[in-house]
Design an enzyme around this catalytic site. Structure first.
Site, PDB file in Angstrom:
ATOM      1  CG  ASP A 109       7.501 -86.608 117.985  1.00 11.23           C
ATOM      2  OD1 ASP A 109       7.163 -87.037 119.105  1.00 11.23           O
ATOM      3  OD2 ASP A 109       8.253 -85.631 117.833  1.00 11.23           O
ATOM      4  NE  ARG A 143       9.211 -85.404 120.751  1.00 15.92           N
ATOM      5  CZ  ARG A 143      10.066 -84.497 120.280  1.00 15.92           C
ATOM      6  NH1 ARG A 143      10.918 -83.916 121.107  1.00 15.92           N
ATOM      7  NH2 ARG A 143      10.058 -84.180 119.006  1.00 15.92           N
TER       8      ARG A 143
END
Length: 422
Positions: A334, A336
């Site tokens: 990930d 983000r």
């Protein structure tokens, strides 16, 4: 060569030899005048006080428009009648050290707070715009038909439209603060940003006097149901969801993930929360923050490659290998990195979220660590999870996502924990 092309290329990688006329930026100053304006998109090099240009990921399209002769590079926006429909702030968080580092809290009010500088010829442009709108979703009409929602003529209209205040927010990074959030030095952050973007912005490593960066990435859109000023009142019940973009599901209804069902469920909850009237006479307010972080910020190409890898692996798609397949393709689960996410909440003055419609442990942790109090956490109802998205939700719960009781099967849980993802 277009008619607007200069005869010589003007390098910006080193300070000019002439007098510098750009306003100084003092990031955490108590008011706009002491903070100073963000000056990015201007041909007057001496006035620029940031690295990069406005419009985020759309800045390259502006360059194409100039190259095609469709846009005069000297054009300055006429901001007449563009003022925000609703006043946001100022709030104490705007000047609390380190509270906001990834957006300009004064970005919606530049035509007002920097009117004198604009009149003096400085090209100051908004990085936030606030307007009114209606949103229409078939799921909301379905909720009305099922009796879960009732039109009130103010928040929810008879035709199923919901009335919102919405704000578009462009990224504005104060590099010292961003570096601190990620636990690295500003020098290291600047060097890696420079190297990993192919040297796109040499000022990152040559202009230490410029502390603000307008990165070429997507921004955020804020949707507010109810009175925007109530967001800053911790006594007014706030229902909120922070949602990261998933175009395939959010727009086209792809059933491999829970993104659209969770988003529309959150909108329904926000409408209901905004309509609520408490015994003490306070109503409620709802909030959706939509961030452009497609495919966990890995991008849509990478996301589709991962889809193929998941479906084609030996044994088929499974929760215990959900994150492994992403790591094999992208090298990371990930990207983000929710450390910057709470900034927009602080821009809105939020101190407490009474009902957070999210199961994400990363988002929850980032909010709490930034000083925002969280009350109830609302998971997605089981009946809204598409059949093809069961693998995703099982893997996420095993990895630490919030659950109100149901847990994934033991094999998936053991496998995910074995990879150190708990």
């Amino acid at each position: 060569m277009t008619k607007h092309s200069p005869r010589h290329i003007r390098l910006t990688s080193h300070p000019g030899h002439g007098p510098r006329t750009s306003p100084e930026i003092h990031w955490d100053a108590p008011d706009a005048q002491h903070r100073g304006p963000i000056v990015g998109t201007t041909l007057n090099r001496a006035q620029r006080n940031v690295i990069g240009t406005h419009s985020g990921s759309y800045s390259v399209y502006r360059a194409l428009a100039v190259a095609a002769g469709a846009l005069d590079p000297t054009h300055r926006a006429d901001l007449t009648n563009t003022a925000p429909t609703d006043l946001i702030g100022p709030y104490p968080q705007w000047s609390e050290p380190g509270r906001i580092v990834s957006l300009d809290p004064w970005g919606a009010a530049v035509a007002d707070v920097f009117a004198d500088q604009i009149a003096a010829g400085i090209d100051i442009r908004p990085t936030i715009a606030v307007t009114k709108a209606h949103i229409e979703l078939p799921e909301i009409r379905d909720a009305i038909a099922a009796g879960r929602l009732k039109p009130d003529g103010k928040i929810l209209l008879d035709n199923g439209s919901a009335c919102v205040t919405k704000a578009a927010v462009e990224p504005v990074w104060w590099l010292p603060g961003v570096a601190k959030r990620f636990g690295c030095t500003e020098t290291e952050l600047r060097r890696i940003l420079f190297e990993e973007t192919g040297g796109m912005y040499p000022e990152l490593v040559t202009r230490s006097d410029l502390e603000v960066f307008l990165p070429p990435i997507g921004g955020q859109t804020v949707y507010i149901l109810g009175n925007p000023r109530d967001l800053a009142n911790p006594e007014v019940p706030l229902t909120a969801r922070v949602h990261d973009e998933c175009n395939g599901s959010d727009v086209f209804g792809s059933d491999i993930c829970t993104c659209r069902p969770y988003l529309t469920h959150a909108i329904e909850e926000c409408i209901r929360g905004a309509q609520a009237t408490e015994a003490g006479g306070l109503g409620g307010v709802g909030l959706i923050v939509y961030s452009r972080k497609e495919g966990r910020a890995l991008g849509e190409v990478t996301k589709f490659l991962v889809y193929n890898a998941r479906k084609r692996q030996v044994g088929g798609d499974s929760a215990d290998k959900y994150f492994l397949r992403t790591e094999c393709v992208a090298g990371v689960q990930d990207m983000r990195f929710q450390e910057l996410m709470p900034d927009v909440l602080h821009w809105l003055g939020i101190r407490k979220i009474h009902r957070l419609v999210s199961m994400s442990n990363m988002k929850f942790d980032a909010m709490v660590e930034s000083g925002i109090e969280i009350g109830e956490r609302v998971p997605i109802p089981d009946d809204l999870i598409p059949a093809d998205a069961k693998v995703e939700i099982e893997a996420k719960m095993a990895a630490g996502y919030f659950t109100d009781g149901r847990v994934p099967d033991g094999e998936a849980l053991a496998a995910v924990k074995g990879r150190g993802l708990e």
